[in-house]
Design an enzyme around this catalytic site. Sequence first.
Site, mmCIF file in Angstrom:
data_model
loop_
_atom_site.group_PDB
_atom_site.id
_atom_site.type_symbol
_atom_site.label_atom_id
_atom_site.label_comp_id
_atom_site.label_asym_id
_atom_site.label_seq_id
_atom_site.Cartn_x
_atom_site.Cartn_y
_atom_site.Cartn_z
ATOM 1 N N CYS A 58 0.827 -1.212 0.000
ATOM 2 C CA CYS A 58 0.000 0.000 0.000
ATOM 3 C C CYS A 58 0.862 1.263 0.000
ATOM 4 O O CYS A 58 1.673 1.451 0.913
ATOM 5 C CB CYS A 58 -0.910 -0.014 1.228
ATOM 6 S SG CYS A 58 -1.832 1.523 1.450
ATOM 7 N N TYR A 192 -5.121 5.688 -9.263
ATOM 8 C CA TYR A 192 -6.317 4.942 -8.877
ATOM 9 C C TYR A 192 -7.532 5.421 -9.672
ATOM 10 O O TYR A 192 -8.418 4.622 -10.006
ATOM 11 C CB TYR A 192 -6.576 5.096 -7.382
ATOM 12 C CG TYR A 192 -5.612 4.314 -6.523
ATOM 13 C CD1 TYR A 192 -5.875 3.004 -6.143
ATOM 14 C CD2 TYR A 192 -4.410 4.889 -6.095
ATOM 15 C CE1 TYR A 192 -4.987 2.286 -5.361
ATOM 16 C CE2 TYR A 192 -3.507 4.177 -5.321
ATOM 17 C CZ TYR A 192 -3.796 2.875 -4.957
ATOM 18 O OH TYR A 192 -2.921 2.160 -4.194
#
Length: 324
Positions: A58, A192
């Site tokens: 992440c 994203y």
Amino acid sequence: MGVLIDGKWTDGELPQETSETGQFKRADSVFRGRITADGSSGFKAEPGRYHLYVAHGCPWAHRTLIYRALKKLDGLISVAYSIPGLKQQGWQFGDDPRYPDCIPDKVNGFQYMHQAYTASKPDYTGKVTVPTLWDKKTGRIVNNESSEIIRMLNSEFAGIAGDDTDFYPEALRGEIDRLNEIIYANVNNGVYRCGFAKSQAAYDAAYDALFATLDELDARLARQRYLVGRTITDADWRLFPTLVRFDVAYFSLFRCNKQRIADYPNLANYMRELYQMPGIAETVKPRYYVINYWSIARINPSGIIPKGTPVDFTAPHDRARLAG
């Protein structure tokens, strides 16, 4: 990946994360407590009191690992590292001989990240994310917003941290904040917005903004060594996690395929310089990036994980030419 609804784990996504035009809209973090040096917030900066839940894959969690390393807080703040790959109940912790550097949760013994959320708020509804900062003293989550966690690590542990370097100096805050806003919208979250777009128009807009910003950053780094001049700041460390994931995940899986970071001469050399700073290489796990991103079923339904990890962060860089 799934979410909690009234404290119960369920498969699915939050509907508010997709706009009517198909744009990905990241939900705000919920836990927003603050550690302070004097304890006035209820959370005092103390050795051994706090615990981080992270995943190597992440980029938001990576920020906190970078600051923990830079500030030499390793002995003050413990960490649990999720096993790579997206599991049915989200981020998972445990002993897996394939990943010896993924340390299980030795503070609470949680197997899944969502257990920390329901332990803190039994009726919690929302996403379960890393990084999550836990207070051992009160037995609950302090904060799960990475941008706020790194600010606390930067400033509130002064005097007990191993390094008191300030990456958010008063004189540079205006420019740091301006750059962070642009980089977050178009690069950190921009990848994203490309990968999770649900319409062609939403994808095209995100793609164009991403590469326009990368072009501008590459041009900026042709003139100066770091984003805000001669000094490494918060802005550099927020950009870095996206750069090291770009060529192994975002370029292909997220359809950010105009060009790689390796094709940007200044961004590529800048990325390698930051990687080669003391303590940073240990926070970078490119193979885990491949595993984590290619495990996202909604954009890789076959579940096949690429074998290659085509990056080399150890090559020489040319950034010393801009030292003056």
